[in-house]
Scaffold this motif. Structure first.
Motif, PDB file in Angstrom:
ATOM      1  N   LEU A  54       0.829  -1.202   0.000  1.00  0.00           N
ATOM      2  CA  LEU A  54       0.000   0.000   0.000  1.00  0.00           C
ATOM      3  C   LEU A  54       0.867   1.257   0.000  1.00  0.00           C
ATOM      4  N   VAL A  55       1.869   1.292   0.869  1.00  0.00           N
ATOM      5  CA  VAL A  55       2.768   2.459   0.925  1.00  0.00           C
ATOM      6  C   VAL A  55       3.484   2.636  -0.407  1.00  0.00           C
ATOM      7  N   LEU A  56       3.966   1.538  -0.966  1.00  0.00           N
ATOM      8  CA  LEU A  56       4.653   1.606  -2.255  1.00  0.00           C
ATOM      9  C   LEU A  56       3.698   2.070  -3.354  1.00  0.00           C
ATOM     10  N   SER A  57       2.477   1.565  -3.367  1.00  0.00           N
ATOM     11  CA  SER A  57       1.480   1.985  -4.360  1.00  0.00           C
ATOM     12  C   SER A  57       1.155   3.465  -4.229  1.00  0.00           C
ATOM     13  N   LEU A  58       0.964   3.927  -2.998  1.00  0.00           N
ATOM     14  CA  LEU A  58       0.670   5.348  -2.784  1.00  0.00           C
ATOM     15  C   LEU A  58       1.834   6.226  -3.222  1.00  0.00           C
ATOM     16  N   ALA A  59       3.055   5.774  -2.969  1.00  0.00           N
ATOM     17  CA  ALA A  59       4.233   6.527  -3.415  1.00  0.00           C
ATOM     18  C   ALA A  59       4.277   6.579  -4.942  1.00  0.00           C
ATOM     19  N   LEU A  60       3.989   5.458  -5.595  1.00  0.00           N
ATOM     20  CA  LEU A  60       3.974   5.441  -7.062  1.00  0.00           C
ATOM     21  C   LEU A  60       2.897   6.370  -7.609  1.00  0.00           C
ATOM     22  N   ILE A  61       1.735   6.380  -6.984  1.00  0.00           N
ATOM     23  CA  ILE A  61       0.662   7.275  -7.419  1.00  0.00           C
ATOM     24  C   ILE A  61       1.059   8.727  -7.184  1.00  0.00           C
ATOM     25  N   TYR A  62       1.661   9.019  -6.045  1.00  0.00           N
ATOM     26  CA  TYR A  62       2.113  10.376  -5.744  1.00  0.00           C
ATOM     27  C   TYR A  62       3.086  10.881  -6.815  1.00  0.00           C
ATOM     28  N   PHE A  63       3.979   9.996  -7.256  1.00  0.00           N
ATOM     29  CA  PHE A  63       4.957  10.363  -8.281  1.00  0.00           C
ATOM     30  C   PHE A  63       4.419  10.162  -9.698  1.00  0.00           C
TER      31      PHE A  63
ATOM     32  N   GLU B 229       3.288   7.571 -11.241  1.00  0.00           N
ATOM     33  CA  GLU B 229       3.729   6.342 -11.897  1.00  0.00           C
ATOM     34  C   GLU B 229       2.571   5.341 -11.859  1.00  0.00           C
ATOM     35  N   PHE B 230       1.489   5.702 -12.552  1.00  0.00           N
ATOM     36  CA  PHE B 230       0.252   4.925 -12.481  1.00  0.00           C
ATOM     37  C   PHE B 230       0.398   3.523 -13.063  1.00  0.00           C
ATOM     38  N   LYS B 231       1.184   3.368 -14.113  1.00  0.00           N
ATOM     39  CA  LYS B 231       1.385   2.036 -14.689  1.00  0.00           C
ATOM     40  C   LYS B 231       2.023   1.106 -13.661  1.00  0.00           C
ATOM     41  N   TRP B 232       3.044   1.624 -12.948  1.00  0.00           N
ATOM     42  CA  TRP B 232       3.737   0.783 -11.982  1.00  0.00           C
ATOM     43  C   TRP B 232       2.830   0.444 -10.811  1.00  0.00           C
ATOM     44  N   ALA B 233       1.983   1.372 -10.417  1.00  0.00           N
ATOM     45  CA  ALA B 233       1.024   1.095  -9.339  1.00  0.00           C
ATOM     46  C   ALA B 233       0.063  -0.015  -9.774  1.00  0.00           C
ATOM     47  N   ALA B 234      -0.350   0.001 -11.032  1.00  0.00           N
ATOM     48  CA  ALA B 234      -1.245  -1.041 -11.553  1.00  0.00           C
ATOM     49  C   ALA B 234      -0.531  -2.394 -11.603  1.00  0.00           C
ATOM     50  N   TYR B 235       0.709  -2.407 -12.076  1.00  0.00           N
ATOM     51  CA  TYR B 235       1.477  -3.662 -12.120  1.00  0.00           C
ATOM     52  C   TYR B 235       1.666  -4.224 -10.712  1.00  0.00           C
ATOM     53  N   LEU B 236       1.954  -3.353  -9.767  1.00  0.00           N
ATOM     54  CA  LEU B 236       2.130  -3.773  -8.377  1.00  0.00           C
ATOM     55  C   LEU B 236       0.842  -4.374  -7.825  1.00  0.00           C
ATOM     56  N   GLY B 237      -0.297  -3.787  -8.173  1.00  0.00           N
ATOM     57  CA  GLY B 237      -1.588  -4.309  -7.732  1.00  0.00           C
ATOM     58  C   GLY B 237      -1.849  -5.705  -8.261  1.00  0.00           C
ATOM     59  N   ILE B 238      -1.496  -5.940  -9.515  1.00  0.00           N
ATOM     60  CA  ILE B 238      -1.675  -7.274 -10.103  1.00  0.00           C
ATOM     61  C   ILE B 238      -0.779  -8.282  -9.392  1.00  0.00           C
TER      62      ILE B 238
ATOM     63  N   MET C   1       9.947 -11.463 -11.667  1.00  0.00           N
ATOM     64  CA  MET C   1      10.351 -11.242 -13.063  1.00  0.00           C
ATOM     65  C   MET C   1       9.757  -9.967 -13.679  1.00  0.00           C
ATOM     66  N   PRO C   2       8.528  -9.566 -13.320  1.00  0.00           N
ATOM     67  CA  PRO C   2       8.021  -8.305 -13.881  1.00  0.00           C
ATOM     68  C   PRO C   2       8.908  -7.093 -13.575  1.00  0.00           C
ATOM     69  N   MET C   3       9.698  -7.168 -12.497  1.00  0.00           N
ATOM     70  CA  MET C   3      10.611  -6.056 -12.198  1.00  0.00           C
ATOM     71  C   MET C   3      11.699  -5.925 -13.253  1.00  0.00           C
ATOM     72  N   LEU C   4      11.986  -6.996 -13.970  1.00  0.00           N
ATOM     73  CA  LEU C   4      12.963  -6.957 -15.060  1.00  0.00           C
ATOM     74  C   LEU C   4      12.291  -6.704 -16.399  1.00  0.00           C
ATOM     75  N   VAL C   5      11.228  -7.435 -16.654  1.00  0.00           N
ATOM     76  CA  VAL C   5      10.611  -7.445 -17.982  1.00  0.00           C
ATOM     77  C   VAL C   5       9.831  -6.169 -18.281  1.00  0.00           C
ATOM     78  N   LEU C   6       8.979  -5.739 -17.356  1.00  0.00           N
ATOM     79  CA  LEU C   6       8.134  -4.568 -17.630  1.00  0.00           C
ATOM     80  C   LEU C   6       8.928  -3.281 -17.873  1.00  0.00           C
ATOM     81  N   PRO C   7       9.887  -2.932 -17.024  1.00  0.00           N
ATOM     82  CA  PRO C   7      10.653  -1.707 -17.307  1.00  0.00           C
ATOM     83  C   PRO C   7      11.424  -1.788 -18.625  1.00  0.00           C
ATOM     84  N   TYR C   8      11.857  -2.981 -18.974  1.00  0.00           N
ATOM     85  CA  TYR C   8      12.588  -3.167 -20.233  1.00  0.00           C
ATOM     86  C   TYR C   8      11.681  -2.899 -21.429  1.00  0.00           C
ATOM     87  N   TYR C   9      10.496  -3.495 -21.419  1.00  0.00           N
ATOM     88  CA  TYR C   9       9.588  -3.353 -22.552  1.00  0.00           C
ATOM     89  C   TYR C   9       8.788  -2.058 -22.542  1.00  0.00           C
TER      90      TYR C   9
END
Length: 149
Positions: A66-75, A77-86, A111-119
């Motif tokens: 939750l804290v990480l998601s809120l930080a991503l939303i604050y910055f 970074e909505f895509k990353w917040a969505a990926y984190l939720g999944i 693995m999404p921490m490697l693949v998603l930022p790459y693509y």
């Protein structure tokens, strides 16, 4: 079976050991802000296998998410917040000590921490590898303490 305190402690010890080894062989230069993020990922990795049960570890894991998601939303970074939720929803589809307690899940879950930022952003794998390894290290410490190997 160890509780969440043992898993958190084990992940911190494992994370610091891996970090010291990487610094010692010259593969990592300490950046305090990044070290804090890496230790959080290590702890989250250690808590992840047990979030399919009603436990203190589960509440800690989801509080961190939750804290990480809120930080991503604050910055914004909505895509990353969505990926984190999944990612956070995945354990809800299995029984305890099912797929979350396997060596292959330890490698595939982060693995999404490697693949998603790459693509998505074209970031290089070497930039992303410390985050992946931190989560895997925490996950590994959990499986080791649960005697899954």
């Amino acid at each position: 079976m160890p509780g969440y305190k043992v898993h958190v402690s084990g992940s911190i010890v494992a994370g610091i050991l891996v970090l010291l080894i990487l610094v010692n062989i010259g593969m990592y230069v300490i950046d305090p802000q990044q070290v804090a993020v890496l230790l959080v990922l290590c702890i989250l990795g250690a808590l992840f296998p047990d979030i399919d049960t009603d436990s203190k570890g589960k509440r800690l894991f989801y509080s961190g998410m939750l804290v990480l998601s809120l930080a991503l939303i604050y910055f914004k970074e909505f895509k990353w917040a969505a990926y984190l939720g999944i990612l956070a929803m995945l354990p809800g589809i299995s029984a305890h000590r099912g797929w979350t307690h396997t060596w292959w899940a330890m490698l595939i879950v982060p693995m999404p921490m490697l693949v998603l930022p790459y693509y998505v952003y074209g970031q290089d794998f070497p930039t992303l590898l410390p985050y992946y390894l931190a989560f895997v290290t925490g996950y590994f410490s959990h499986l080791l303490l649960d005697r899954e190997f």
